[in-house]
Design a protein around this motif. Structure first.
Motif: not given
Length: 262
Positions: A193-195, A216-217, A223-224, A245-247
């Motif tokens: 989970a992260g952004f 995402t949780s 994406g965007g 903040n996520a791998m």
């Protein structure tokens, strides 16, 4: 003749001889003796009542005029009297010199639009203009791990034939002065989970307001996309910076740039 033999009147009032004729007693008159000294003045008796005023005497001649006295203080101004009748208009005097021009007054309201005039004849067609060559380019990235806080690496898909748009250092797209349409898309798979945040930078500054953001949780792909028009007053570098903040496992990106004719 002794006093006792004097007539009754003389005895009553103790008169001295010779008696007055009223006594009826006549004696021989002796010689007049010398006058004795004056006796003391008796006490002044009370003033008698004032007598009636006498007749007014004739008016005497007018005396000479005396010197003028000092001028007295000015008295208060009296109320203004009614306005008199307007006198006849005098002759017009000569015209004086022209004064300085005054400040320009505010612009008046716009008048109504007039009728459209007749269409004039069509002029001769001028020579054909020269269309400048188009400037465009596109770039991509596929199956690459994106590092937090780093610029996204890119590779060339279509190279700009004019050289207005070019890739430098593998992460920076150089742009010459002008207006550009920039469209970009970024996606990445996060292991937890992260952004994901992607921020474009140009003209020497980042523009967070023109970036893309997704979160995402759970482990999944995020994406965007975004399309912007930017003004470039001088040579600049356009970059996309990745933050998360996520791998990430693998990511992908595409960038298309077209120079606009101003």
């Amino acid at each position: 003749m002794p006093y006792s033999e004097k007539p009754e009147y003389c005895r009553k009032y103790r008169l001295v001889f010779p008696c007055p004729p009223c006594c009826g007693f006549v004696s021989a008159t002796g010689p007049t003796g010398p006058q004795g000294p004056a006796g003391d003045t008796g006490v002044t008796g009370p003033t008698g009542p004032q007598g009636p005023a006498g007749d007014t005497g004739a008016t005497g001649p007018t005396g000479p005029q005396g010197p003028a006295g000092d001028t007295g203080a000015t008295g208060p101004t009296g109320p203004q009297g009614p306005a008199g009748d307007t006198g006849a208009t005098g002759p017009t005097g000569p015209q004086g010199p022209a004064g300085n021009t005054g400040a320009t007054g505010p612009t008046g309201l716009q008048g109504p639009v007039g009728n459209t005039g007749a269409t004039g004849p069509t002029g001769a067609q001028g020579p054909g203009g020269v269309v400048p060559p188009s400037s465009f380019a596109s770039y991509f990235n596929y199956a690459m791990i994106f590092a937090d806080g780093a610029q996204i690496p890119l590779s060339v898909i279509t190279e700009d034939p004019t050289g207005q748009i070019a890739l430098a250092n593998g992460t920076q797209i150089t742009l010459k002065p002008g207006y550009y349409l920039v469209s970009y898309h970024v996606s990445v798979y996060l292991r937890s989970a992260g952004f994901m945040q992607v921020t474009p930078s140009y003209n020497g500054a980042p523009h967070l307001e023109l970036g893309i953001y997704s979160r995402t949780s759970e482990a999944s792909t995020v994406g965007g996309s975004n399309t912007i028009i930017i003004s470039v007053p001088s040579d600049t570098n356009f970059t996309l910076t990745y933050n998360s903040n996520a791998m990430s496992v693998e990511g992908a990106a595409t960038v298309s740039v077209v120079k606009l004719q101003a």
